[in-house]
Scaffold this motif. Structure first.
Motif, PDB file in Angstrom:
ATOM      1  N   VAL A  85      49.375  31.683  74.063  1.00 33.45           N
ATOM      2  CA  VAL A  85      47.932  31.527  73.783  1.00 33.45           C
ATOM      3  C   VAL A  85      47.115  31.955  75.003  1.00 33.45           C
ATOM      4  CG1 VAL A  85      46.130  29.769  73.481  1.00 33.45           C
ATOM      5  CG2 VAL A  85      48.159  29.705  72.050  1.00 33.45           C
ATOM      6  N   VAL A  86      47.569  31.518  76.165  1.00 35.01           N
ATOM      7  CA  VAL A  86      46.787  31.763  77.382  1.00 35.01           C
ATOM      8  C   VAL A  86      46.720  33.258  77.725  1.00 35.01           C
ATOM      9  CG1 VAL A  86      46.689  31.264  79.856  1.00 35.01           C
ATOM     10  CG2 VAL A  86      47.234  29.451  78.266  1.00 35.01           C
ATOM     11  N   VAL A  87      47.813  33.988  77.494  1.00 37.05           N
ATOM     12  CA  VAL A  87      47.809  35.418  77.855  1.00 37.05           C
ATOM     13  C   VAL A  87      47.475  36.313  76.663  1.00 37.05           C
ATOM     14  CG1 VAL A  87      49.404  35.155  79.789  1.00 37.05           C
ATOM     15  CG2 VAL A  87      50.325  35.610  77.514  1.00 37.05           C
ATOM     16  N   SER A  88      47.140  35.717  75.537  1.00 37.55           N
ATOM     17  CA  SER A  88      46.859  36.546  74.355  1.00 37.55           C
ATOM     18  C   SER A  88      45.598  37.377  74.593  1.00 37.55           C
ATOM     19  CB  SER A  88      46.649  35.658  73.129  1.00 37.55           C
ATOM     20  OG  SER A  88      45.371  35.068  73.208  1.00 37.55           O
ATOM     21  N   GLY A  89      45.425  38.400  73.769  1.00 39.27           N
ATOM     22  CA  GLY A  89      44.253  39.262  73.933  1.00 39.27           C
ATOM     23  C   GLY A  89      42.951  38.562  73.537  1.00 39.27           C
ATOM     24  N   ASP A  90      43.071  37.410  72.899  1.00 43.82           N
ATOM     25  CA  ASP A  90      41.856  36.733  72.434  1.00 43.82           C
ATOM     26  C   ASP A  90      41.229  35.967  73.598  1.00 43.82           C
ATOM     27  OD1 ASP A  90      39.879  35.263  71.286  1.00 43.82           O
ATOM     28  OD2 ASP A  90      41.112  34.459  69.650  1.00 43.82           O
ATOM     29  N   MET A  92      38.610  34.396  73.851  1.00 43.24           N
ATOM     30  CA  MET A  92      37.982  33.108  73.529  1.00 43.24           C
ATOM     31  C   MET A  92      38.961  31.922  73.644  1.00 43.24           C
ATOM     32  SD  MET A  92      34.939  33.574  73.398  1.00 43.24           S
ATOM     33  CE  MET A  92      34.347  31.939  72.950  1.00 43.24           C
ATOM     34  N   MET A  93      40.262  32.231  73.704  1.00 42.27           N
ATOM     35  CA  MET A  93      41.254  31.157  73.861  1.00 42.27           C
ATOM     36  C   MET A  93      41.142  30.490  75.239  1.00 42.27           C
ATOM     37  SD  MET A  93      42.961  30.410  71.331  1.00 42.27           S
ATOM     38  CE  MET A  93      42.067  30.918  69.906  1.00 42.27           C
ATOM     39  N   ASN A  94      40.464  31.174  76.169  1.00 43.68           N
ATOM     40  CA  ASN A  94      40.300  30.578  77.500  1.00 43.68           C
ATOM     41  C   ASN A  94      38.870  30.111  77.759  1.00 43.68           C
ATOM     42  OD1 ASN A  94      43.033  30.908  78.504  1.00 43.68           O
ATOM     43  ND2 ASN A  94      42.611  33.098  78.279  1.00 43.68           N
ATOM     44  N   GLN A  95      38.090  30.020  76.704  1.00 39.79           N
ATOM     45  CA  GLN A  95      36.690  29.572  76.853  1.00 39.79           C
ATOM     46  C   GLN A  95      36.464  28.287  76.056  1.00 39.79           C
ATOM     47  OE1 GLN A  95      35.295  31.162  79.134  1.00 39.79           O
ATOM     48  NE2 GLN A  95      36.708  32.884  79.160  1.00 39.79           N
ATOM     49  N   TYR A  96      35.249  27.711  76.210  1.00 40.25           N
ATOM     50  CA  TYR A  96      34.925  26.502  75.434  1.00 40.25           C
ATOM     51  C   TYR A  96      35.144  26.760  73.953  1.00 40.25           C
ATOM     52  CZ  TYR A  96      32.011  24.881  79.410  1.00 40.25           C
ATOM     53  OH  TYR A  96      31.541  24.471  80.616  1.00 40.25           O
ATOM     54  N   THR A  97      35.586  25.708  73.276  1.00 47.85           N
ATOM     55  CA  THR A  97      35.667  25.804  71.815  1.00 47.85           C
ATOM     56  C   THR A  97      34.709  24.774  71.206  1.00 47.85           C
ATOM     57  OG1 THR A  97      37.175  25.776  69.923  1.00 47.85           O
ATOM     58  CG2 THR A  97      37.653  24.208  71.676  1.00 47.85           C
ATOM     59  N   THR A 311      40.680  24.331  75.275  1.00 48.16           N
ATOM     60  CA  THR A 311      40.907  25.204  74.111  1.00 48.16           C
ATOM     61  C   THR A 311      42.369  25.616  73.933  1.00 48.16           C
ATOM     62  OG1 THR A 311      38.693  26.034  74.472  1.00 48.16           O
ATOM     63  CG2 THR A 311      40.077  27.312  72.960  1.00 48.16           C
ATOM     64  N   PRO A 312      43.033  26.159  74.977  1.00 44.79           N
ATOM     65  CA  PRO A 312      44.399  26.643  74.722  1.00 44.79           C
ATOM     66  C   PRO A 312      45.341  25.534  74.291  1.00 44.79           C
ATOM     67  CG  PRO A 312      43.816  26.890  77.065  1.00 44.79           C
ATOM     68  CD  PRO A 312      42.584  26.432  76.356  1.00 44.79           C
ATOM     69  N   ILE A 313      45.137  24.351  74.833  1.00 43.05           N
ATOM     70  CA  ILE A 313      46.046  23.255  74.456  1.00 43.05           C
ATOM     71  C   ILE A 313      45.796  22.850  73.006  1.00 43.05           C
ATOM     72  CG2 ILE A 313      46.830  20.935  75.035  1.00 43.05           C
ATOM     73  CD1 ILE A 313      46.324  21.498  77.895  1.00 43.05           C
ATOM     74  N   GLN A 314      44.532  22.838  72.594  1.00 47.55           N
ATOM     75  CA  GLN A 314      44.236  22.509  71.187  1.00 47.55           C
ATOM     76  C   GLN A 314      44.836  23.563  70.256  1.00 47.55           C
ATOM     77  OE1 GLN A 314      40.421  20.632  70.041  1.00 47.55           O
ATOM     78  NE2 GLN A 314      39.677  21.415  71.997  1.00 47.55           N
ATOM     79  N   GLU A 315      44.735  24.829  70.670  1.00 45.35           N
ATOM     80  CA  GLU A 315      45.286  25.905  69.843  1.00 45.35           C
ATOM     81  C   GLU A 315      46.813  25.736  69.712  1.00 45.35           C
ATOM     82  OE1 GLU A 315      43.989  28.385  68.037  1.00 45.35           O
ATOM     83  OE2 GLU A 315      45.841  29.561  67.721  1.00 45.35           O
ATOM     84  N   ALA A 316      47.457  25.412  70.836  1.00 44.04           N
ATOM     85  CA  ALA A 316      48.921  25.249  70.797  1.00 44.04           C
ATOM     86  C   ALA A 316      49.313  24.056  69.927  1.00 44.04           C
ATOM     87  CB  ALA A 316      49.462  25.079  72.216  1.00 44.04           C
ATOM     88  N   VAL A 317      48.571  22.964  70.036  1.00 38.32           N
ATOM     89  CA  VAL A 317      48.883  21.790  69.193  1.00 38.32           C
ATOM     90  C   VAL A 317      48.662  22.159  67.716  1.00 38.32           C
ATOM     91  CG1 VAL A 317      48.214  19.404  68.620  1.00 38.32           C
ATOM     92  CG2 VAL A 317      48.366  20.102  71.023  1.00 38.32           C
ATOM     93  N   ALA A 318      47.603  22.924  67.452  1.00 38.82           N
ATOM     94  CA  ALA A 318      47.317  23.344  66.065  1.00 38.82           C
ATOM     95  C   ALA A 318      48.493  24.148  65.513  1.00 38.82           C
ATOM     96  CB  ALA A 318      46.045  24.188  66.030  1.00 38.82           C
ATOM     97  N   GLN A 319      49.006  25.072  66.321  1.00 45.40           N
ATOM     98  CA  GLN A 319      50.131  25.892  65.846  1.00 45.40           C
ATOM     99  C   GLN A 319      51.392  25.032  65.701  1.00 45.40           C
ATOM    100  OE1 GLN A 319      50.707  29.802  67.467  1.00 45.40           O
ATOM    101  NE2 GLN A 319      48.583  30.009  68.071  1.00 45.40           N
ATOM    102  N   GLY A 320      51.533  24.050  66.593  1.00 42.67           N
ATOM    103  CA  GLY A 320      52.679  23.133  66.505  1.00 42.67           C
ATOM    104  C   GLY A 320      52.638  22.364  65.183  1.00 42.67           C
TER     105      GLY A 320
END
Ligand code: IK2
Length: 450
Positions: A85-90, A92-97, A311-320
């Protein structure tokens, strides 16, 4: 060349001057002390069991069966998801959500828990993502409790409930679970229905429930929850249900969500933790779920305090959660495979404790075992005058002299009931076999000398 050397010398002198200035200001700061008084709401809540005993464990380089975190790896895919997630091209994954919870996460929380609670959960109005379950407890209590309100807390309780109620200006009222029959299993520990009824009055704003319970491991039965639910409905009070160990169940136990009982969705905030769900306690993501008319007040507390979570941690938990939902109910699902592994550790630790002269209370859920340590032959005369309870003195003695860290049970009780608690100490079994083996070796050597 010469001009350059002069410039460098001037810059160096400036740096030295600033450094000197800085050290003078810091020195003079240390020479005066202010009399700014703390808010009176902090009175009596300055001590914290985790800070005290985690520091002690690390000072003595102890085998750590104290604080509740796994020392084994979380599932590999969970770690990989976060790093991707952190190194993805998106970018916004490293900005406020979104403030109240990252969209992909709140949607997955609603998909997973809606059916379990028996309602359609609106992800945008009925879910709040917080900094750990701690954040959800804080938002729930701050949103509803005010001076004059009473909050019923069942003992043993996760220690932060009491200071949070006090911070909000409320009055905690404690009721202990009491051992029926031998008390050798967490299922023997029960609420006395008449005693519970007497706790409710017109000042009662909320009850805090924790199932599976930390530290006892009690998993409340449907009948026990129904009895609590009926009182909540009768007295129109809120139920804050801390369910962070919801997947960690043993001996075929099932977890009943009090929010799914008739008439309870309307008055329950159900709290979960990604840290406990995926063995990533350091990620500190939790959530609260409840009806929109209640959740809007938690949103208010959150938007005016933390505002949003990483944001990245929420995204990772979401995918989990997505991944586990795709294999939900199968033996491979982490919600099933983790308790399967932990049950073996639980039984191993319980047998070690029995062998060395302690009596464990076998937990039906969670990842802690309480053990009666009152028969250990330890000379605690050195700390006799400390004013501390037996379990505090014993845990400190074991950490210092045997380099094994545990937690005193009376940390989970109010002052009025510490006498029920103090013969027990808490061991955490969500640890590598190697860690439990180290503890076994130390305790068995020690037992030979007793
Ligand atoms: N609620 C309960 C019942 C918890 O046990 C915890 C975490 N406790 O772990 C420390 C310990 O007991 O050794 C929480 C809430 C907080 O969870 P989170 O880490 O998601 O904030």
């Amino acid at each position: 060349m010469r001009a350059k050397t002069n410039m460098a010398a001037r810059a160096f002198a400036l740096l030295r001057h600033n450094k000197l200035h800085y050290s003078l200001t810091t020195t003079s700061r240390r020479m005066t002390s202010s009399n700014v008084a703390p808010a009176s709401r902090l009175e009596g809540i300055d001590k914290n069991v985790w800070i005290e005993f985690t520091t002690l464990a690390s000072q003595h380089n102890a085998v750590n069966l104290g604080q509740g975190f796994p020392d084994f790896s979380p599932p590999n895919y969970v770690k990989e998801v976060l790093s991707k997630v952190v190194v993805s091209g998106d970018q916004m994954m490293n900005q406020y959500t979104r403030g109240f919870g990252h969209p992909r996460l709140v949607e997955n929380i609603s998909k997973l828990f809606g059916p379990l609670l028996g309602v359609d959960v609106d992800p945008y109005k009925e879910v709040l993502v917080t900094v750990g379950a701690y954040g959800s407890l804080f938002c729930s209590i701050m949103a509803f409790v005010q001076p004059g309100d009473e909050v019923i807390i069942i003992e043993p309780f996760f220690d932060c409930y009491q200071p949070m109620v006090k911070l909000a200006g409320g009055t905690p009222r404690f009721i202990p679970l009491r051992a029926t029959s031998s008390g050798g299993s967490s299922r023997d520990w029960k609420l006395d229905p008449d005693e519970l009824k007497l706790m409710f009055n017109d000042k009662t704003k909320a009850i805090v429930l924790n199932t599976p319970n930390n530290p006892l491991g009690k998993v409340y039965s449907r009948d026990e929850l129904t009895m609590i639910a009926e009182l909540c409905i009768e007295h129109d009070c809120l139920c804050i249900s801390d369910e962070v160990y919801e997947w960690l169940l043993y001996e075929g136990c099932t977890h009943t969500r009090i929010g799914s009982l008739p008439g309870m969705w309307e008055r329950t905030i159900t709290i979960g933790s990604a840290g406990k769900t995926f063995s990533v306690t350091g990620w500190k993501i939790g959530w609260s779920i409840g009806p929109s008319n209640l959740m809007k007040h938690l949103h208010t507390v959150s938007q005016n305090s933390i505002y949003n979570c990483p944001t990245p941690i929420q995204e990772a938990v979401a995918q989990g959660l997505e991944h586990e939902m795709s294999r939900f109910g199968t033996e491979d699902c982490y919600f099933k495979s983790l308790p399967r592994e932990l049950e073996v550790k639980r039984d191993h630790l319980a047998s070690i404790l029995r062998e060395v002269g302690m009596e464990p209370i076998l937990p039906q859920g969670g990842y802690f075992i309480l053990a009666d340590a009152s028969k250990l032959k330890v000379d605690l005369s050195d700390s006799a005058g400390s004013g501390e309870n037996y379990d505090y003195r014993l845990v400190k003695w074991i950490t210092r002299n045997k380099q094994v860290a545990t937690i005193p049970n009376s940390a989970f009780y109010s002052d009025e009931h510490k006498d029920i608690a103090e013969k027990y100490i808490r061991f955490c079994f969500c640890k590598k076999d190697e860690t439990i083996d180290k503890m076994e070796k130390i305790f068995k050597e020690w037992a030979k000398t007793m």
